[in-house]
Every structure is written in structure tokens, then in C-alpha cells.
Motif scaffolding. Structure first.
Motif, PDB file in Angstrom:
ATOM      1  N   LEU A   1       4.436   0.873  -7.604  1.00 18.86           N
ATOM      2  CA  LEU A   1       4.239  -0.564  -7.809  1.00 18.86           C
ATOM      3  C   LEU A   1       3.158  -1.050  -6.857  1.00 18.86           C
ATOM      4  O   LEU A   1       2.972  -0.482  -5.781  1.00 18.86           O
ATOM      5  N   SER A   2       2.480  -2.136  -7.242  1.00 20.08           N
ATOM      6  CA  SER A   2       1.544  -2.753  -6.304  1.00 20.08           C
ATOM      7  C   SER A   2       2.355  -3.550  -5.290  1.00 20.08           C
ATOM      8  O   SER A   2       3.536  -3.835  -5.507  1.00 20.08           O
ATOM      9  N   PHE A   3       1.714  -3.914  -4.187  1.00 20.10           N
ATOM     10  CA  PHE A   3       2.408  -4.685  -3.159  1.00 20.10           C
ATOM     11  C   PHE A   3       2.926  -6.001  -3.748  1.00 20.10           C
ATOM     12  O   PHE A   3       4.056  -6.413  -3.491  1.00 20.10           O
ATOM     13  N   ALA A   4       2.083  -6.639  -4.593  1.00 28.82           N
ATOM     14  CA  ALA A   4       2.466  -7.919  -5.197  1.00 28.82           C
ATOM     15  C   ALA A   4       3.672  -7.750  -6.124  1.00 28.82           C
ATOM     16  O   ALA A   4       4.588  -8.572  -6.133  1.00 28.82           O
ATOM     17  N   GLU A   5       3.686  -6.667  -6.910  1.00 25.68           N
ATOM     18  CA  GLU A   5       4.817  -6.420  -7.816  1.00 25.68           C
ATOM     19  C   GLU A   5       6.117  -6.236  -7.021  1.00 25.68           C
ATOM     20  O   GLU A   5       7.182  -6.693  -7.438  1.00 25.68           O
ATOM     21  N   ALA A   6       6.005  -5.541  -5.883  1.00 25.63           N
ATOM     22  CA  ALA A   6       7.192  -5.333  -5.055  1.00 25.63           C
ATOM     23  C   ALA A   6       7.653  -6.652  -4.447  1.00 25.63           C
ATOM     24  O   ALA A   6       8.852  -6.895  -4.281  1.00 25.63           O
TER      25      ALA A   6
ATOM     26  N   VAL B   1       5.618   2.043  -3.189  1.00 23.65           N
ATOM     27  CA  VAL B   1       4.845   0.797  -3.187  1.00 23.65           C
ATOM     28  C   VAL B   1       3.468   1.086  -2.584  1.00 23.65           C
ATOM     29  O   VAL B   1       3.377   1.635  -1.487  1.00 23.65           O
ATOM     30  N   ARG B   2       2.417   0.732  -3.342  1.00 27.32           N
ATOM     31  CA  ARG B   2       1.048   0.948  -2.871  1.00 27.32           C
ATOM     32  C   ARG B   2       0.745   0.036  -1.687  1.00 27.32           C
ATOM     33  O   ARG B   2       1.235  -1.087  -1.627  1.00 27.32           O
ATOM     34  N   GLU B   3      -0.090   0.540  -0.788  1.00 25.38           N
ATOM     35  CA  GLU B   3      -0.451  -0.295   0.355  1.00 25.38           C
ATOM     36  C   GLU B   3      -1.465  -1.339  -0.084  1.00 25.38           C
ATOM     37  O   GLU B   3      -2.177  -1.168  -1.066  1.00 25.38           O
ATOM     38  N   ASP B   4      -1.469  -2.447   0.649  1.00 25.75           N
ATOM     39  CA  ASP B   4      -2.425  -3.517   0.396  1.00 25.75           C
ATOM     40  C   ASP B   4      -2.989  -3.883   1.762  1.00 25.75           C
ATOM     41  O   ASP B   4      -2.240  -4.208   2.681  1.00 25.75           O
ATOM     42  N   GLU B   5      -4.336  -3.782   1.910  1.00 26.92           N
ATOM     43  CA  GLU B   5      -4.913  -3.958   3.243  1.00 26.92           C
ATOM     44  C   GLU B   5      -4.664  -5.347   3.835  1.00 26.92           C
ATOM     45  O   GLU B   5      -4.757  -5.535   5.031  1.00 26.92           O
TER      46      GLU B   5
END
Ligand SMILES: [Zn+2]
Ligand SMILES: [Zn+2]
Length: 350
Positions: free
Chosen positions: A121-126, A248-252
Motif C-alpha cells: 500500500l502507499s503511505f496515503a492508503e495506509a 507499506v511503501r515509504e514516503d519521503e
């Protein structure tokens, strides 16, 4: 033959509680179970003896009579017909965990296999939670034979060994054991000309999608269970479960520490000195205005309680931590240098 005392059979005190009786019987039954001691007549006798003792001691009325009158207080009639049926269901209930299944086919698994998949999932989705389709590869009916495993033009035949029941029963003592028919492996029918596409199994591997709801605040390492979305169960048994491992993917722009959200803001040193407001852009695209008080030092952490990520237990949200850093200009014009020197002496004097 004189009968042994029921308490002695189960190794119990006469004051034993219902739970102690149950445990003692379970222990004895596991030890002496005919399936674990094939061909051992003394184990079978001990098993019967323990089962009879348990039948009496686990029934408050019978136990009372037994305590007062001994073996003559519990009649042979207590062990016939219907009561044995009860006994049997007791037995199945107690040992379902050990021997699997219920009355039907101990060998066949009670349900289909579980499947495990990984989803990113993207950070926003999480942060917000989301619904997403996950692809699951699993067994599905073969298109060529329609799932019966027989080559086109032929048909599966009824199994002669079990007459199509899929089960064969044997009696041991007063307990009936059903086992899966060895000829047809419980299918009740035999394929004489197997379908070439599925080798007679009736199933092939196909991909399907399952819509999964990911709760807000979900983090890497969380495993969701979607009941009933695993492999189909054999012979009409319920399907297994689907386990979805979340990454969950990292988001800088963001970091997280459990349910706490961490953001970093850089402000001008004049803003740090005078105080300012900064807009924090949240993962769900909302904006939170944060007051930076005058005199804020580099490295200050401003905490906004309850503005972090939702906790999975829905009790509350984590906190939002804003790490404040101060931008120091690297290049200065001659005029800027002069003004800063003036400002410096002004500050020193005040
Ligand atoms: Zn087939
Ligand atoms: Zn059979």
C-alpha cells in the motif's frame, strides 16, 4: 470379572472437579486410543474402561449414584443405545482438535487450505484505509472436464469399494470409526479416463481477485485474515482462509512510529525568532496549521495530540510530531551581511 473403581481408572480423587475429570479422560484416551495403538488389545481395553468411567463421572446424576452405590448404582442400561450416541458426540467434540473432522472422515481435512498473499500500500492508503483488489492464485474447476476430472466423453464411475459413500466404517468396542475410503480417497467415485488438462484432479490453478478492506492506520507487518477466501474445501467442506500480509511503501515526506506521524519543517531564522504558522500537508491531503512560537530553537519538536495515524484498535489516533529546523542562508550579499551585523549588535544590546 470385577470392575475397577472409576476414579482409580482415571487416576482421580473422589473430590475431582468436572474439569479434572475431563482432563484425566482426555489424557487416558489420547494414550490408549486404538488409532494410536493398532492391534494392541490391552490398550483398547484401557480405552474402553476409561471411556466408560468418563461416561459415568461426567454425568452429575450418574456420578452421584455411583458415589452412593458403586457399580451397581449405574446399570448396564446406562451404556446402551442413545447414551452411547451421547458419548460418541462427547468424544468427537473433545477430540476434534486431535483427530480432525467430525463424524465424517477423519483423514479428510475439515476445510480447504489457507492462502497467503502480500500486498503493498502507499503511505496515503495506509493512513486513510482503503479497499483494494488482491490477486489470489488458487484451485478452480477445470474448464475442460467441468471439474469432474473425467476426459471429455467419459464419466466418473461410482466407487465399488464404498458404494459411493466415500467412507468406510469400522467398529472398535462401542465406538464407530469412519475412515476415508482408500479406493476413491473419499470422492465416492473413480475416474477411469482422466482428463488430460487437469490429470483427473478436476481442478486447475487460476487467478481470481478478492476485494480486501485495509483499515486506516494499517502498518507493514500486519496480517489480515479474510475468512473463507482460501482454497476450496475437499468434498464440499468449507474453504480455507486468505491471509494478506501488508507492506507499506515509504514516503519521503513522512515517517511513522507506530501510530505517531512525524514530519519535518524548515523555517527561516527570522520566523523562528518572531514566531510563525506552518501548514502541514497530511497524507490524506488535509492541511493542519501549526503555530510555531517565537523563540523556537532548531530541533524543537511540536506535538499535536491525536493528529497522527488511526490506531488499529480504533481507540484513538496517535500524535503528530513536527520537527522544526531553521534555515541558515549560505550566501549573503554585502548589504545583507551589513544588516545582519547591525542586527547582531542590536540583539546583543537588548
Ligand atoms: Zn479436467
Ligand atoms: Zn470409495
Amino acid at each position: 470379572m470385577s470392575k475397577r473403581d472409576y476414579y482409580e481408572v482415571l487416576g482421580l480423587e473422589r473430590t475431582a472437579s468436572d474439569e479434572e475429570i475431563r482432563k484425566a479422560y482426555k489424557k487416558a484416551a489420547v494414550r490408549f486410543h486404538p488409532d494410536r495403538n493398532p492391534g494392541d488389545a490391552s490398550a483398547e481395553a484401557s480405552f474402553k474402561e476409561a471411556t466408560e468411567a468418563y461416561g459415568v463421572l461426567s454425568d452429575a446424576g450418574k456420578r452421584q449414584r455411583y458415589d452412593r452405590f458403586g457399580h451397581s448404582g449405574v446399570q448396564a442400561s446406562d451404556f446402551d443405545g442413545g447414551n452411547m450416541g451421547d458419548m460418541f458426540s462427547h468424544f468427537q467434540e473433545m477430540f476434534s482438535d486431535l483427530f480432525g473432522g467430525g463424524r465424517s472422515g477423519r483423514r479428510a481435512p475439515a476445510r480447504g487450505q489457507d492462502i497467503r498473499v502480500e500486498t503493498e500500500l502507499s503511505f496515503a492508503e495506509a493512513f486513510t484505509g482503503c479497499k483494494k483488489e488482491v490477486k489470489v492464485r488458487g484451485a478452480a474447476a477445470c474448464d475442460t472436464c467441468g471439474g469432474n476430472g473425467a476426459a471429455p466423453g467419459s464419466k466418473p464411475e461410482t466407487c465399488r469399494h464404498c458404494g459411493g459413500a466415500g467412507q468406510v466404517s469400522t467398529q472398535r468396542g462401542f465406538i464407530m470409526f469412519s475412515t476415508t475410503c482408500p479406493s476413491c480417497q473419499g470422492q465416492g467415485r473413480v475416474v477411469t479416463e482422466p482428463c488430460k488438462d487437469c490429470s483427473g484432479r478436476g481442478a486447475t490453478v487460476k487467478e481470481r481477485s478478492v476485494l480486501v478492506t485495509f483499515p486506516a492506520g494499517v502498518d507493514s507487518g500486519v496480517r489480515l485474515r479474510i475468512s473463507g477466501q482460501g482454497m476450496p474445501g475437499p468434498n464440499g467442506a468449507p474453504p480455507g482462509d486468505l491471509y494478506v500480509d501488508v507492506g507499506v511503501r515509504e514516503d519521503e515526506r513522512y515517517e511513522r512510529d507506530g501510530a505517531d506521524l512525524i514530519v519535518r519543517e524548515v523555517i527561516a531564522f527570522s520566523e523562528a525568532a518572531l514566531g510563525t504558522k506552518v501548514d502541514i500537508h497530511m497524507p490524506d491531503e488535509s492541511v493542519i496549521e501549526v503555530d510555531v512560537p517565537h523563540g523556537t530553537q532548531p530541533g524543537t519538536v511540536l506535538t499535536l495530540r491525536g493528529n497522527g495515524l488511526p490506531r488499529l484498535d480504533r481507540r484513538a489516533r496517535g500524535d503528530l510530531h513536527v520537527f522544526v529546523n531553521v534555515r541558515v542562508p549560505k550566501k549573503l550579499s554585502r548589504k545583507a551581511k551589513k544588516l545582519l551585523a547591525e542586527l547582531d549588535s542590536e540583539i546583543a544590546a537588548s
